[in-house]
Structure formats: C-alpha cells, structure tokens
Scaffold this active site. Structure first.
Site, PDB file in Angstrom:
ATOM      1  N   ASP A  41       0.891  -1.176   0.086  1.00 44.55           N
ATOM      2  CA  ASP A  41       0.056  -0.199  -0.068  1.00 44.55           C
ATOM      3  C   ASP A  41       0.804   1.302  -0.138  1.00 44.55           C
ATOM      4  OD1 ASP A  41      -1.987   1.956   0.880  1.00 44.55           O
ATOM      5  OD2 ASP A  41      -3.108   0.685   1.451  1.00 44.55           O
ATOM      6  N   TYR A  50      -9.666  15.773  -5.139  1.00 46.29           N
ATOM      7  CA  TYR A  50      -9.032  15.357  -6.344  1.00 46.29           C
ATOM      8  C   TYR A  50      -8.139  16.226  -6.986  1.00 46.29           C
ATOM      9  CZ  TYR A  50      -8.118  12.493 -10.341  1.00 46.29           C
ATOM     10  OH  TYR A  50      -7.591  11.453 -11.528  1.00 46.29           O
ATOM     11  N   LYS A 105      -3.965  16.373  -7.475  1.00 46.76           N
ATOM     12  CA  LYS A 105      -3.369  16.247  -8.815  1.00 46.76           C
ATOM     13  C   LYS A 105      -2.771  17.763  -8.970  1.00 46.76           C
ATOM     14  CE  LYS A 105      -4.515  12.396  -9.783  1.00 46.76           C
ATOM     15  NZ  LYS A 105      -3.318  11.150 -10.133  1.00 46.76           N
ATOM     16  N   VAL A 116      -9.330   8.392 -20.135  1.00 47.68           N
ATOM     17  CA  VAL A 116      -9.172   7.311 -21.016  1.00 47.68           C
ATOM     18  C   VAL A 116      -9.894   6.121 -20.302  1.00 47.68           C
ATOM     19  CG1 VAL A 116      -6.983   8.254 -21.787  1.00 47.68           C
ATOM     20  CG2 VAL A 116      -7.032   6.859 -19.678  1.00 47.68           C
TER      21      VAL A 116
HETATM   22  N1  LIG Z   1      -8.294   6.700 -16.084  1.00 44.39           N
HETATM   23  C1  LIG Z   1      -8.536   8.212 -16.638  1.00 44.39           C
HETATM   24  O1  LIG Z   1      -9.505   8.389 -17.185  1.00 44.39           O
HETATM   25  C2  LIG Z   1      -7.613   9.019 -15.845  1.00 44.39           C
HETATM   26  C3  LIG Z   1      -7.653  10.243 -16.260  1.00 44.39           C
HETATM   27  C4  LIG Z   1      -6.794  11.379 -15.531  1.00 44.39           C
HETATM   28  C5  LIG Z   1      -6.059  10.766 -14.511  1.00 44.39           C
HETATM   29  N2  LIG Z   1      -5.870   9.594 -14.203  1.00 44.39           N
HETATM   30  C6  LIG Z   1      -4.896   9.037 -13.223  1.00 44.39           C
HETATM   31  O2  LIG Z   1      -4.091   8.251 -13.659  1.00 44.39           O
HETATM   32  C7  LIG Z   1      -3.698   7.319 -12.747  1.00 44.39           C
HETATM   33  C8  LIG Z   1      -3.969   5.840 -13.081  1.00 44.39           C
HETATM   34  O3  LIG Z   1      -5.500   5.813 -13.210  1.00 44.39           O
HETATM   35  P1  LIG Z   1      -6.094   4.496 -13.787  1.00 44.39           P
HETATM   36  O4  LIG Z   1      -7.321   4.894 -14.300  1.00 44.39           O
HETATM   37  O5  LIG Z   1      -5.233   3.532 -14.341  1.00 44.39           O
HETATM   38  O6  LIG Z   1      -6.632   3.816 -12.445  1.00 44.39           O
HETATM   39  P2  LIG Z   1      -6.692   2.204 -12.273  1.00 44.39           P
HETATM   40  O7  LIG Z   1      -6.997   1.376 -13.023  1.00 44.39           O
HETATM   41  O8  LIG Z   1      -7.901   2.444 -10.721  1.00 44.39           O
HETATM   42  O9  LIG Z   1      -5.417   1.921 -11.522  1.00 44.39           O
HETATM   43  C9  LIG Z   1      -5.225   2.646 -10.154  1.00 44.39           C
HETATM   44  C10 LIG Z   1      -3.652   1.853  -9.767  1.00 44.39           C
HETATM   45  O10 LIG Z   1      -3.493   2.485  -8.603  1.00 44.39           O
HETATM   46  C11 LIG Z   1      -3.298   1.349  -7.516  1.00 44.39           C
HETATM   47  N3  LIG Z   1      -3.568   2.004  -6.195  1.00 44.39           N
HETATM   48  C12 LIG Z   1      -4.586   2.660  -5.754  1.00 44.39           C
HETATM   49  N4  LIG Z   1      -4.501   2.877  -4.505  1.00 44.39           N
HETATM   50  C13 LIG Z   1      -3.273   2.544  -3.985  1.00 44.39           C
HETATM   51  C14 LIG Z   1      -2.646   2.204  -2.800  1.00 44.39           C
HETATM   52  N5  LIG Z   1      -3.286   2.612  -1.584  1.00 44.39           N
HETATM   53  N6  LIG Z   1      -1.502   1.718  -2.712  1.00 44.39           N
HETATM   54  C15 LIG Z   1      -1.054   1.103  -3.949  1.00 44.39           C
HETATM   55  N7  LIG Z   1      -1.652   1.198  -5.267  1.00 44.39           N
HETATM   56  C16 LIG Z   1      -2.778   1.747  -5.185  1.00 44.39           C
HETATM   57  C17 LIG Z   1      -4.134   0.434  -7.923  1.00 44.39           C
HETATM   58  O11 LIG Z   1      -3.490  -0.913  -7.609  1.00 44.39           O
HETATM   59  P3  LIG Z   1      -4.154  -1.784  -6.393  1.00 44.39           P
HETATM   60  O12 LIG Z   1      -5.607  -1.853  -6.390  1.00 44.39           O
HETATM   61  O13 LIG Z   1      -3.759  -3.046  -6.668  1.00 44.39           O
HETATM   62  O14 LIG Z   1      -3.502  -1.218  -4.923  1.00 44.39           O
HETATM   63  C18 LIG Z   1      -3.940   0.517  -9.383  1.00 44.39           C
HETATM   64  O15 LIG Z   1      -2.912  -0.226  -9.910  1.00 44.39           O
HETATM   65  C19 LIG Z   1      -4.397   7.856 -11.542  1.00 44.39           C
HETATM   66  O16 LIG Z   1      -3.615   8.609 -10.609  1.00 44.39           O
HETATM   67  C20 LIG Z   1      -5.403   8.597 -12.013  1.00 44.39           C
HETATM   68  O17 LIG Z   1      -5.871   9.792 -10.999  1.00 44.39           O
HETATM   69  C21 LIG Z   1      -6.630   8.596 -14.970  1.00 44.39           C
END
Ligand SMILES: NC(=O)c1ccc[n+]([C@@H]2O[C@H](COP(=O)([O-])OP(=O)(O)OC[C@H]3O[C@@H](n4cnc5c(N)ncnc54)[C@H](OP(=O)(O)O)[C@@H]3O)[C@@H](O)[C@H]2O)c1
Length: 250
Positions: free
Chosen positions: A60, A154, A158, A187
């Site tokens: 974590d 959030y 960021k 995305v």
């Molecule tokens: N998807 C979008 O549209 C979007 C847009 C703008 C920005 N972002 C940013 O891009 C990043 C990735 O997003 P995503 O869409 O790929 O999200 P996601 O699929 O939910 O992946 C999030 C990742 O963070 C890990 N995580 C979350 N809490 C954690 C913790 N306490 N300790 C360790 N690992 C943790 C999760 O792994 P575990 O659950 O295995 O811990 C997972 O690998 C994020 O920072 C998000 O804010 C995403």
C-alpha cells in the site's frame, strides 16, 4: 523507443494506465519493478510482460517504510540502480466539499500525491538511482489545472503533483534526473469506467462531449510516458504534458 538497459519502477502497476505502461515498456526492453496492493493482479501483469527479470511488491503506498525497503532492496540487492520511475497510483474521489471530512482530504493526498514525493526521496538514496541520471513521470490529470464541482480533493491532489514536479525538476537537474507530469483526460480504465457507471446517462454524455477527440485509450497515455522516459525527451523537464483529446483546449 529503445529502453534496453533501463530499469523502471512503476507504482500503481496492477491496472489501467500503470498496467498498460508495464506491458509496453517491457516490450521495449525495460526491466521493471512493479508496485501496488494486489499481489494477484501484479502477477497477472508480470505474466503479460515481455522479457525476464521483472519483480513486483504488493504494498500500500501509504506504507512509507515498506516502500523504502522494497525499492532500496531491489536497487542495491541486484546492484542495478533505477533509471526511471512512473507514479500512476491514484484514487478517485467525488464529494461536495460540505460533505468532505478532513480524513477524506488527507486520504486522497496520502494516495495520490505524497507517496510520489517520498518515493522520489527514496530513489535519491545512495545506489538507488543511476548516477547517469534518468527520468521521473508523475501521472496527474486535467483536474490538476482545471476544476470540476465535487472534485476539490482530487483536484488538490493532482495540482499538487504538477507543482511538486516543477520544484523537483529544478532540485534534481544537477543529478541529470528529469521530472515531468502527464495530465490525462478521460481514458478507458477501471477508474474511468466506475465514474461513467456512477453518473446519469446525461452526465456521461456530457463528459464524452467535453473530449473533442472522444474518450482516450490507455495507449495514448502510455506513448507519452514512454517518450518522457526515453532519450528523445532528454531536454524536457518540469513540464505538464496534457494528453486529453482536446479537453483543456475549451
Ligand atoms: N483513467 C482516467 O481517465 C484518468 C484520467 C486522468 C488521470 N488519471 C490518473 O491516472 C492514474 C491511473 O489511473 P487508472 O485509470 O489507471 O486507475 P486504475 O485502473 O484504478 O489504477 C489505479 C492503480 O493505483 C493502484 N493503487 C490505488 N490505491 C493504491 C494504494 N493505496 N496503494 C498502492 N497502489 C494503489 C491500484 O492498484 P491496487 O488496487 O492493486 O492497489 C492500480 O494499480 C491515477 O492517478 C488517476 O488519477 C486517470
């Protein structure tokens, strides 16, 4: 882009952007250390990666000591310092401020922002990062520079990453370590699917409309990460690269 002989730490590697980054960088020859909470998902990601010698740790990001020990061990134990770091761990949070408690604000910062800095600090310990320098990429969001109702926490988390990356770019330039952010628009990942599923059809259509080029693919973000990790961006540090299908042009 050739990433042979690059050793990259990806935090938040078990799904979404982090997972796609791991798979693509491994195809370019990088050796990876992956971190997130779910051991099962990390094993699944490793099984999809190309090449040998990758490692993972189920931790974590709020556990500073465990992160420090795992990162230091995987750098020094193998006498293979890191050349790159991608921070993609993140947690969404949509709560109008009048309902937001201090614990919630703190939790968002302790997942989305603070570990990126603490890991960068660990990477500065002797032997952990290449003396030839390298590249660090924090995954922020368009919400790091633009607002949206009920997203104050959030957005704070960021925006904090963007501001911190600029300060670190200056602090680490003399070590030839570049520090940049990527700010994605929406995305398709588990996180964004949850958001779209939780809002009305009208709101979902509005979110889609706000992206003139449509909702993006994780690959659109991973290509930017690969560029910022590679030699092709060797004179770029302290930027926030918006990859958002035109979201922020409006
Ligand atoms: N998807 C979008 O549209 C979007 C847009 C703008 C920005 N972002 C940013 O891009 C990043 C990735 O997003 P995503 O869409 O790929 O999200 P996601 O699929 O939910 O992946 C999030 C990742 O963070 C890990 N995580 C979350 N809490 C954690 C913790 N306490 N300790 C360790 N690992 C943790 C999760 O792994 P575990 O659950 O295995 O811990 C997972 O690998 C994020 O920072 C998000 O804010 C995403």
């Amino acid at each position: 882009m050739n990433l042979v002989n690059q050793k990259i730490l990806i935090v938040g590697a078990s799904s979404g952007i982090g997972k796609a980054t791991a798979i693509q960088l491994s195809q370019q020859g990088a050796k990876l250390v992956l971190i997130s909470r779910s051991e099962e998902k990390l094993q699944e990601v490793i099984s999809q990666c190309s090449g040998e010698g990758h490692a993972y740790f189920a931790i974590d990001v709020k556990d500073e000591k465990a992160l420090d020990e795992a990162i230091s061990a995987s750098a020094k134990g193998k006498e293979e310092p890191f050349t790159g770091f991608v921070y993609s761990a993140g947690q969404e949070g949509t709560i109008p401020l009048k309902f937001a408690k201090a614990d919630f604000l703190s939790e968002i910062l302790h997942v989305n922002t603070i570990p990126a800095l603490l890991i960068t600090k660990t990477l500065q310990k002797k032997g952990n990062f290449s003396r030839d320098g390298g590249s660090i990429v924090f995954i922020s969001s368009v919400m790091g520079s633009l607002g949206q109702p009920a997203k104050a926490a959030y957005c704070m988390s960021k925006g904090g990453l963007v501001a911190a990356s600029k300060a670190l770019a200056l602090e680490l330039a003399n070590k030839k370590i570049r520090v940049n952010c990527i700010s994605p628009g929406m995305v398709t990942t588990e996180m964004s699917s949850k958001i779209l599923d939780s809002v009305s059809e009208e709101s979902a259509n509005e979110i889609k409309r706000m992206h003139p080029l449509g909702i993006g693919d994780v690959k659109d973000i991973v290509n930017g990460i690969e560029f910022l990790l590679s030699e092709k961006s060797k004179w770029i540090t302290g930027i926030d690269l918006l990859i958002d299908g035109g979201y922020s042009a409006q």
